[in-house]
Design an enzyme around this catalytic site. Structure first.
Site, PDB file in Angstrom:
ATOM      1  N   HIS A 120      37.751  -6.106  66.128  1.00 55.90           N
ATOM      2  CA  HIS A 120      36.315  -6.099  65.853  1.00 55.90           C
ATOM      3  C   HIS A 120      36.132  -5.816  64.363  1.00 55.90           C
ATOM      4  O   HIS A 120      36.992  -5.191  63.739  1.00 55.90           O
ATOM      5  CB  HIS A 120      35.610  -5.037  66.702  1.00 55.90           C
ATOM      6  CG  HIS A 120      35.762  -5.273  68.169  1.00 55.90           C
ATOM      7  ND1 HIS A 120      35.032  -6.226  68.848  1.00 55.90           N
ATOM      8  CD2 HIS A 120      36.589  -4.708  69.091  1.00 55.90           C
ATOM      9  CE1 HIS A 120      35.383  -6.219  70.112  1.00 55.90           C
ATOM     10  NE2 HIS A 120      36.332  -5.318  70.292  1.00 55.90           N
ATOM     11  N   SER A 148      57.339   4.619  77.286  1.00 56.05           N
ATOM     12  CA  SER A 148      56.079   5.148  77.809  1.00 56.05           C
ATOM     13  C   SER A 148      55.019   5.365  76.737  1.00 56.05           C
ATOM     14  O   SER A 148      55.303   5.875  75.664  1.00 56.05           O
ATOM     15  CB  SER A 148      56.294   6.509  78.462  1.00 56.05           C
ATOM     16  OG  SER A 148      57.372   6.513  79.306  1.00 56.05           O
ATOM     17  N   THR A 171      51.698  -1.137  64.516  1.00 61.17           N
ATOM     18  CA  THR A 171      50.659  -1.815  63.745  1.00 61.17           C
ATOM     19  C   THR A 171      51.203  -2.984  62.939  1.00 61.17           C
ATOM     20  O   THR A 171      50.434  -3.792  62.436  1.00 61.17           O
ATOM     21  CB  THR A 171      49.984  -0.827  62.766  1.00 61.17           C
ATOM     22  OG1 THR A 171      50.969  -0.334  61.854  1.00 61.17           O
ATOM     23  CG2 THR A 171      49.340   0.331  63.514  1.00 61.17           C
ATOM     24  N   LYS A 172      52.537  -3.056  62.795  1.00 60.47           N
ATOM     25  CA  LYS A 172      53.184  -4.103  62.000  1.00 60.47           C
ATOM     26  C   LYS A 172      54.349  -4.676  62.792  1.00 60.47           C
ATOM     27  O   LYS A 172      54.846  -4.053  63.728  1.00 60.47           O
ATOM     28  CB  LYS A 172      53.721  -3.521  60.687  1.00 60.47           C
ATOM     29  CG  LYS A 172      52.653  -2.981  59.774  1.00 60.47           C
ATOM     30  CD  LYS A 172      53.283  -2.399  58.528  1.00 60.47           C
ATOM     31  CE  LYS A 172      52.204  -1.773  57.647  1.00 60.47           C
ATOM     32  NZ  LYS A 172      52.773  -1.062  56.520  1.00 60.47           N
TER      33      LYS A 172
END
Length: 192
Positions: A120, A148, A171-172
């Site tokens: 978003h 997990s 994130t990468k």
């Protein structure tokens, strides 16, 4: 299930679109109904056969020997997910499959893992508009273990033989043959 002509462009085009589009929401609801049937099916001998049949209908593509421990949660009931052979996912797998998720062969996923494709806008005014979501696909290579409570974010590719540690937020892209851990996840060890 029949898709709206704009469906693929909306979900896979990488551009912002109206995620509240009525045709898209109707399609999404039909997909979720199938997933809910899977989650309600008991682990009896006949139930396991029924689960296998439902699972092959849930995902866009399914390899040999898949197993997903219920419950599974997915925005589109798995319709935008492609899984390879010998896939195993423990309970509470969450697939935010507004975009495409591709999972290779021999992938193991621990409990409470989230794989997400939507983004978003950072700008608050843009988030108020109808065109307030876009999707970046996620690709997971072969022989990967995601432990997990890990979270895989939009646009990430995880290389073959990689391990994502418990609780990591990826994130990468993750190089092949590495162990990543932390928030955000970083390479902490080369495995190969």
């Amino acid at each position: 299930m029949k898709r709206d002509p704009q469906y693929d462009q909306m979900l896979f085009g990488g551009e912002y679109y109206d995620c509240g589009d009525s045709v898209l929401l109707q399609y999404q609801q039909r997909c979720i109904e199938q997933m809910n049937a899977y989650n309600r099916t008991k682990a009896t001998p006949s139930g396991l056969k029924k689960r296998a049949k439902i699972l092959s209908a849930l995902f866009a593509e399914v390899g040999k020997n898949p197993y997903v421990e219920p419950p599974i949660h997915a925005n589109f009931g798995g319709k935008n997910v492609y899984i390879g052979d010998n896939f195993y996912a423990n309970f509470n797998l969450t697939l935010v499959d507004d975009g495409k998720i591709v999972i290779g062969n021999n992938v193991l996923i621990g409990p409470n893992v989230t794989i997400a494709t939507p983004l978003h806008p950072l700008d608050a005014d843009q988030r108020k508009s109808k065109a307030n979501q876009r999707n970046l696909g996620v690709t997971i290579g072969n022989d990967v273990w995601i432990a997990s409570a890990a979270t895989i974010l939009p646009g990430v590719t995880i290389g073959d033989r990689a391990v994502v540690a418990a609780g990591a937020v990826v994130t990468k892209d993750v190089p092949a043959g590495t162990l990543v851990a932390g928030v955000p996840a970083k390479v902490i060890k080369v495995l190969d």
